[in-house]
Design a protein around this motif. Structure first.
Motif, PDB file in Angstrom:
ATOM      1  N   GLY A 262     -13.033  95.117  41.102  1.00 10.25           N
ATOM      2  CA  GLY A 262     -12.139  95.567  40.037  1.00 10.25           C
ATOM      3  C   GLY A 262     -10.891  96.278  40.539  1.00 10.25           C
ATOM      4  N   HIS A 263     -10.764  96.475  41.867  1.00 12.04           N
ATOM      5  CA  HIS A 263      -9.605  97.173  42.419  1.00 12.04           C
ATOM      6  C   HIS A 263      -9.125  96.444  43.673  1.00 12.04           C
ATOM      7  CE1 HIS A 263     -10.501 100.447  39.715  1.00 12.04           C
ATOM      8  NE2 HIS A 263     -11.747 100.420  40.142  1.00 12.04           N
ATOM      9  N   ALA A 264      -7.856  96.026  43.646  1.00 14.49           N
ATOM     10  CA  ALA A 264      -7.288  95.293  44.779  1.00 14.49           C
ATOM     11  C   ALA A 264      -5.769  95.361  44.690  1.00 14.49           C
ATOM     12  CB  ALA A 264      -7.750  93.841  44.749  1.00 14.49           C
ATOM     13  N   TYR A 265      -5.126  94.915  45.746  1.00  8.21           N
ATOM     14  CA  TYR A 265      -3.675  94.771  45.673  1.00  8.21           C
ATOM     15  C   TYR A 265      -3.229  93.623  46.570  1.00  8.21           C
ATOM     16  CZ  TYR A 265      -3.296  97.577  50.009  1.00  8.21           C
ATOM     17  OH  TYR A 265      -3.400  98.060  51.285  1.00  8.21           O
ATOM     18  N   ILE A 266      -2.064  93.097  46.234  1.00  6.94           N
ATOM     19  CA  ILE A 266      -1.455  92.008  46.996  1.00  6.94           C
ATOM     20  C   ILE A 266      -0.084  92.463  47.459  1.00  6.94           C
ATOM     21  CG2 ILE A 266      -0.434  89.708  46.805  1.00  6.94           C
ATOM     22  CD1 ILE A 266      -2.754  88.875  45.103  1.00  6.94           C
ATOM     23  N   ASP A 267       0.178  92.260  48.742  1.00  5.15           N
ATOM     24  CA  ASP A 267       1.492  92.547  49.324  1.00  5.15           C
ATOM     25  C   ASP A 267       2.210  91.242  49.636  1.00  5.15           C
ATOM     26  OD1 ASP A 267       1.265  95.276  49.256  1.00  5.15           O
ATOM     27  OD2 ASP A 267       0.754  95.495  51.377  1.00  5.15           O
ATOM     28  N   ILE A 268       3.488  91.202  49.341  1.00  5.03           N
ATOM     29  CA  ILE A 268       4.354  90.090  49.725  1.00  5.03           C
ATOM     30  C   ILE A 268       5.394  90.645  50.690  1.00  5.03           C
ATOM     31  CG2 ILE A 268       6.083  88.417  48.950  1.00  5.03           C
ATOM     32  CD1 ILE A 268       3.415  87.631  47.862  1.00  5.03           C
ATOM     33  N   ASP A 269       5.364  90.162  51.922  1.00  7.35           N
ATOM     34  CA  ASP A 269       6.377  90.521  52.916  1.00  7.35           C
ATOM     35  C   ASP A 269       7.409  89.403  52.930  1.00  7.35           C
ATOM     36  OD1 ASP A 269       5.152  92.925  53.839  1.00  7.35           O
ATOM     37  OD2 ASP A 269       3.689  91.705  54.891  1.00  7.35           O
ATOM     38  N   MET A 270       8.578  89.712  52.410  1.00  3.00           N
ATOM     39  CA  MET A 270       9.615  88.705  52.226  1.00  3.00           C
ATOM     40  C   MET A 270      10.378  88.463  53.526  1.00  3.00           C
ATOM     41  SD  MET A 270      10.872  86.765  49.808  1.00  3.00           S
ATOM     42  CE  MET A 270      10.098  87.555  48.430  1.00  3.00           C
ATOM     43  N   ILE A 271      10.571  87.204  53.835  1.00  3.96           N
ATOM     44  CA  ILE A 271      11.398  86.815  54.970  1.00  3.96           C
ATOM     45  C   ILE A 271      12.732  86.266  54.469  1.00  3.96           C
ATOM     46  CG2 ILE A 271      11.547  85.245  56.943  1.00  3.96           C
ATOM     47  CD1 ILE A 271       8.474  85.513  57.151  1.00  3.96           C
TER      48      ILE A 271
END
Length: 122
Positions: free
Chosen positions: A74-83
């Protein structure tokens, strides 16, 4: 990339990593129940970003790394590292029963850019 030798080492490392990461077509795809994808790195690279679901850039070419972290059920996160198109910017979306929306963690981004879908950014 024509001027690859001008890029700094960290950027080259990210660029090299994205070439071998599996492609994703959904920026919010996550396996929160089993946790089997915890820490998984995927690539978002396409000439037509409109094919990528749940993303905050609405048109054009995108090259980015996606990482997902599952804290508990029920708890998570997503990171996007932009190039590209916003180099060295990091975006995050947190799951706490539902997605909270994409937020810019750091980096220089023109928030008035016509590339951004502001309905997905909080």
């Amino acid at each position: 990339m024509k001027y690859y030798h001008f890029l700094n080492k960290d950027f080259k490392d990210d660029l090299g990593l994205h070439q071998y990461a599996p492609l994703t077509t959904n920026a919010l795809q996550i396996d929160i129940k089993s946790g089997s994808w915890n820490g998984k790195v995927e690539a978002i690279r396409t000439g037509d970003v409109s094919k990528v679901q749940n993303f905050f850039i609405k048109s054009g070419t995108v090259v980015a790394l996606k990482r997902q972290y599952i804290i508990s059920q029920g708890h998570a996160y997503i990171d996007i590292d932009m190039i590209y198109p916003f180099p060295n910017s990091k975006w995050r979306n947190i799951y706490n029963g539902s997605w909270t929306g994409w937020k810019l963690v750091f980096g220089d981004v023109d928030m008035n850019s016509k590339l951004l879908d502001k309905s997905k950014i909080i």
